[in-house]
Write an enzyme that holds these catalytic residues in place. Structure first.
Site, PDB file in Angstrom:
ATOM      1  N   THR A   1       2.928   1.243  -6.272  1.00 20.80           N
ATOM      2  CA  THR A   1       4.126   1.456  -5.461  1.00 20.80           C
ATOM      3  C   THR A   1       5.124   2.329  -6.220  1.00 20.80           C
ATOM      4  O   THR A   1       5.128   2.335  -7.465  1.00 20.80           O
ATOM      5  CB  THR A   1       4.791   0.099  -5.119  1.00 20.80           C
ATOM      6  OG1 THR A   1       6.096   0.331  -4.604  1.00 20.80           O
ATOM      7  CG2 THR A   1       4.922  -0.803  -6.330  1.00 20.80           C
ATOM      8  N   ASP A   2       5.988   3.009  -5.470  1.00 24.76           N
ATOM      9  CA  ASP A   2       7.069   3.780  -6.116  1.00 24.76           C
ATOM     10  C   ASP A   2       8.037   2.865  -6.852  1.00 24.76           C
ATOM     11  O   ASP A   2       8.779   3.295  -7.736  1.00 24.76           O
ATOM     12  CB  ASP A   2       7.819   4.644  -5.096  1.00 24.76           C
ATOM     13  CG  ASP A   2       8.479   3.854  -3.977  1.00 24.76           C
ATOM     14  OD1 ASP A   2       8.249   2.629  -3.860  1.00 24.76           O
ATOM     15  OD2 ASP A   2       9.248   4.470  -3.189  1.00 24.76           O
ATOM     16  N   GLU A   3       8.020   1.569  -6.497  1.00 29.61           N
ATOM     17  CA  GLU A   3       9.011   0.657  -7.078  1.00 29.61           C
ATOM     18  C   GLU A   3       8.791   0.414  -8.573  1.00 29.61           C
ATOM     19  O   GLU A   3       9.670  -0.095  -9.257  1.00 29.61           O
ATOM     20  CB  GLU A   3       9.028  -0.662  -6.300  1.00 29.61           C
ATOM     21  CG  GLU A   3       9.393  -0.445  -4.844  1.00 29.61           C
ATOM     22  CD  GLU A   3       9.682  -1.729  -4.088  1.00 29.61           C
ATOM     23  OE1 GLU A   3      10.188  -2.686  -4.680  1.00 29.61           O
ATOM     24  OE2 GLU A   3       9.394  -1.759  -2.871  1.00 29.61           O
TER      25      GLU A   3
ATOM     26  N   SER B   1       3.593  -8.817  -1.419  1.00 32.66           N
ATOM     27  CA  SER B   1       4.224  -7.497  -1.293  1.00 32.66           C
ATOM     28  C   SER B   1       5.702  -7.525  -0.914  1.00 32.66           C
ATOM     29  O   SER B   1       6.302  -6.453  -0.791  1.00 32.66           O
ATOM     30  CB  SER B   1       3.457  -6.673  -0.246  1.00 32.66           C
ATOM     31  OG  SER B   1       3.630  -7.218   1.048  1.00 32.66           O
TER      32      SER B   1
ATOM     33  N   ASP C   1     -10.286 -10.630   1.289  1.00 36.96           N
ATOM     34  CA  ASP C   1      -8.921 -10.945   1.728  1.00 36.96           C
ATOM     35  C   ASP C   1      -8.816 -12.456   1.908  1.00 36.96           C
ATOM     36  O   ASP C   1      -9.638 -13.057   2.607  1.00 36.96           O
ATOM     37  CB  ASP C   1      -8.615 -10.225   3.056  1.00 36.96           C
ATOM     38  CG  ASP C   1      -7.130 -10.252   3.389  1.00 36.96           C
ATOM     39  OD1 ASP C   1      -6.539 -11.352   3.401  1.00 36.96           O
ATOM     40  OD2 ASP C   1      -6.554  -9.166   3.640  1.00 36.96           O
TER      41      ASP C   1
ATOM     42  N   LYS D   1       3.600  -5.366 -10.259  1.00 37.70           N
ATOM     43  CA  LYS D   1       2.834  -4.172  -9.892  1.00 37.70           C
ATOM     44  C   LYS D   1       2.727  -3.215 -11.098  1.00 37.70           C
ATOM     45  O   LYS D   1       1.670  -2.629 -11.339  1.00 37.70           O
ATOM     46  CB  LYS D   1       3.506  -3.458  -8.712  1.00 37.70           C
ATOM     47  CG  LYS D   1       3.511  -4.243  -7.409  1.00 37.70           C
ATOM     48  CD  LYS D   1       2.132  -4.439  -6.804  1.00 37.70           C
ATOM     49  CE  LYS D   1       1.520  -3.154  -6.308  1.00 37.70           C
ATOM     50  NZ  LYS D   1       0.202  -3.415  -5.631  1.00 37.70           N
TER      51      LYS D   1
ATOM     52  N   ASN E   1       7.923   3.600   0.577  1.00 44.62           N
ATOM     53  CA  ASN E   1       8.038   2.596   1.647  1.00 44.62           C
ATOM     54  C   ASN E   1       7.221   2.996   2.871  1.00 44.62           C
ATOM     55  O   ASN E   1       7.458   4.055   3.445  1.00 44.62           O
ATOM     56  CB  ASN E   1       9.509   2.558   2.071  1.00 44.62           C
ATOM     57  CG  ASN E   1      10.076   1.184   2.046  1.00 44.62           C
ATOM     58  OD1 ASN E   1       9.710   0.382   1.196  1.00 44.62           O
ATOM     59  ND2 ASN E   1      10.972   0.896   2.971  1.00 44.62           N
TER      60      ASN E   1
ATOM     61  N   ARG F   1      20.800  -8.023  -2.259  1.00 49.84           N
ATOM     62  CA  ARG F   1      19.560  -8.495  -2.899  1.00 49.84           C
ATOM     63  C   ARG F   1      19.765  -8.481  -4.416  1.00 49.84           C
ATOM     64  O   ARG F   1      20.275  -7.505  -4.961  1.00 49.84           O
ATOM     65  CB  ARG F   1      18.431  -7.549  -2.499  1.00 49.84           C
ATOM     66  CG  ARG F   1      17.133  -7.801  -3.182  1.00 49.84           C
ATOM     67  CD  ARG F   1      16.112  -6.740  -2.828  1.00 49.84           C
ATOM     68  NE  ARG F   1      15.335  -7.068  -1.655  1.00 49.84           N
ATOM     69  CZ  ARG F   1      14.482  -6.233  -1.066  1.00 49.84           C
ATOM     70  NH1 ARG F   1      14.344  -4.991  -1.516  1.00 49.84           N
ATOM     71  NH2 ARG F   1      13.778  -6.608  -0.027  1.00 49.84           N
TER      72      ARG F   1
ATOM     73  N   TYR G   1       8.520  -8.511  -8.218  1.00 46.21           N
ATOM     74  CA  TYR G   1       7.453  -7.807  -7.483  1.00 46.21           C
ATOM     75  C   TYR G   1       7.077  -6.529  -8.215  1.00 46.21           C
ATOM     76  O   TYR G   1       5.907  -6.305  -8.569  1.00 46.21           O
ATOM     77  CB  TYR G   1       7.900  -7.482  -6.049  1.00 46.21           C
ATOM     78  CG  TYR G   1       7.042  -6.422  -5.385  1.00 46.21           C
ATOM     79  CD1 TYR G   1       5.716  -6.682  -5.048  1.00 46.21           C
ATOM     80  CD2 TYR G   1       7.557  -5.148  -5.112  1.00 46.21           C
ATOM     81  CE1 TYR G   1       4.918  -5.703  -4.450  1.00 46.21           C
ATOM     82  CE2 TYR G   1       6.764  -4.174  -4.525  1.00 46.21           C
ATOM     83  CZ  TYR G   1       5.452  -4.449  -4.198  1.00 46.21           C
ATOM     84  OH  TYR G   1       4.658  -3.473  -3.624  1.00 46.21           O
ATOM     85  N   SER G   2       8.080  -5.673  -8.461  1.00 45.74           N
ATOM     86  CA  SER G   2       7.744  -4.372  -9.062  1.00 45.74           C
ATOM     87  C   SER G   2       7.254  -4.538 -10.495  1.00 45.74           C
ATOM     88  O   SER G   2       6.412  -3.754 -10.953  1.00 45.74           O
ATOM     89  CB  SER G   2       8.924  -3.408  -8.970  1.00 45.74           C
ATOM     90  OG  SER G   2      10.119  -3.987  -9.390  1.00 45.74           O
TER      91      SER G   2
ATOM     92  N   GLY H   1      -3.787  -1.914   4.423  1.00 41.09           N
ATOM     93  CA  GLY H   1      -5.232  -2.086   4.277  1.00 41.09           C
ATOM     94  C   GLY H   1      -5.971  -1.989   5.601  1.00 41.09           C
ATOM     95  O   GLY H   1      -7.049  -1.398   5.681  1.00 41.09           O
TER      96      GLY H   1
END
Ligand SMILES: NC(=O)c1ccc[n+]([C@@H]2O[C@H](COP(=O)([O-])OP(=O)(O)OC[C@H]3O[C@@H](n4cnc5c(N)ncnc54)[C@H](O)[C@@H]3O)[C@@H](O)[C@H]2O)c1
Length: 314
Positions: free
Chosen positions: A124-126, A81, A35, A152, A177, A272, A148-149, A17
């Protein structure tokens, strides 16, 4: 940027951002930044932006704000994030990433139809989950692997449905990423470099074979500008990169720059939970608009490592 003179940004003190806000200010836009100044906000940049006469900070949570300033476009970066944080404690991810997006969409909906800003959502790509071979295009189904993903992906669904049900104009970008200057030191590059600089081994998930694509934050800003200016309304754009690396290759490059011997530069931690093996994006749709990544990972990395300053963060 003439069509977009007044830009509302959420999460404009965060890693991506702040690059976007700086670019908008350089281009003469008025920027309103919503923010809440979480741990990930850059306090040095907060001071820098506050010197600018075209900039206002609204220090408030996107899930709680009850008023959206007038603007031509809103770019929604604000998010929890970091995947590791989501695995430990996921509530804030659902609140910010999902309910925060819902609240912003409702605030857009509450405006007169002609006064509604274009809603650009940074995804996101995730959201696609991982892919062992080949690439995900924008039509691939969403199979997120972690909280997280999932939060999103759920937000993406909200944006699309608010478009169809209420006629809100939207665009979604799904970048891979990001790397670049002054990222909060929880992510692979700054965290590993900071640990190595302090004589500690970087922490590597599993055997380091997981593959990520690397996209400079300034290239992501270029992509957002391209989509704003030339992209279709109510459309999704993947934002890929030119380089895929195993995590261990990233650690090797950091160790080489810092002159840390490889046998002490990193150590394996457990894996993970829900680990994604590889992400890869088909971004031909965006490239057909004239965008391509301009920065090269191994050329940029030394400057990024050398400029890292932990005092920027609370
Ligand atoms: N960093 C990456 O590699 C990457 C890749 C693809 C997509 N994205 C997406 O891009 C966006 C920006 O990511 P980033 O890495 O810059 O994030 P970041 O964690 O560095 O910054 C997030 C910013 O949002 C603010 N924020 C957090 N919760 C908030 C809330 N509830 N209300 C208001 N502000 C809040 C924080 O104060 C911070 O300034 C996110 O939506 C993320 O999902 C990031």
């Amino acid at each position: 940027m003439k069509k977009f003179e007044i830009v509302t940004v959420t999460g404009g003190l965060g890693f991506i951002g702040k690059h976007f806000v700086r670019r908008c200010l350089e281009q003469g836009c008025f920027v309103r930044n919503i923010d809440k100044v979480s741990y990930a906000a850059d306090l040095t940049v907060k001071e820098e932006f506050e010197q600018h006469e075209n900039y206002r900070l609204y220090e408030v949570d996107v899930a709680e704000i009850d008023y959206l300033p007038e603007s031509d476009v809103i770019v929604n970066f604000a998010a929890e994030s970091h995947v590791d944080n989501a695995i430990t404690s996921n509530h804030a991810f659902c609140v910010t990433n999902f309910l925060g997006t819902q609240n912003l969409l409702e605030l857009v909906r509450s405006k007169q139809v002609n006064e509604r800003p274009l809603f650009i959502h940074i995804s996101t790509d995730e959201v696609y989950g991982d892919i062992i071979e080949g690439k995900h295009d924008e039509n691939h189904r969403l199979v997120p692997s972690n909280p997280y993903s999932a939060s999103k992906a759920a937000a993406d669904m909200l944006v699309k449905s608010w478009g169809r049900t209420y006629g809100i104009n939207w665009q979604i970008l799904r970048p891979t990423n990001n790397y670049g200057e002054h990222q909060y030191p929880e992510k692979l590059v700054p965290k590993s470099a900071w640990r190595m600089r302090r004589g500690q081994a970087a922490l590597m998930h599993g055997d380091g074979s997981y593959i990520r694509s690397w996209l400079h934050a300034e290239d992501t800003v270029d992509a957002i500008m391209t989509v704003m200016e030339k992209g279709e309304r109510d459309s999704i754009y993947n934002v890929g990169s030119n380089i895929e690396l195993q995590n261990i290759e990233v650690l090797r490059a950091i160790a080489k720059h810092l002159n840390v011997p490889e046998d002490i530069a990193w150590k394996s931690t457990g894996n993970r939970l829900g680990q994604d093996v590889r992400y890869s994006l088909d971004d031909q749709k965006l490239r057909s608009l004239g965008w391509e990544p301009k920065r090269e990972f191994f050329s940029e990395l030394p400057g990024i490592i050398d400029s890292f300053d932990f005092k920027r963060f609370a």
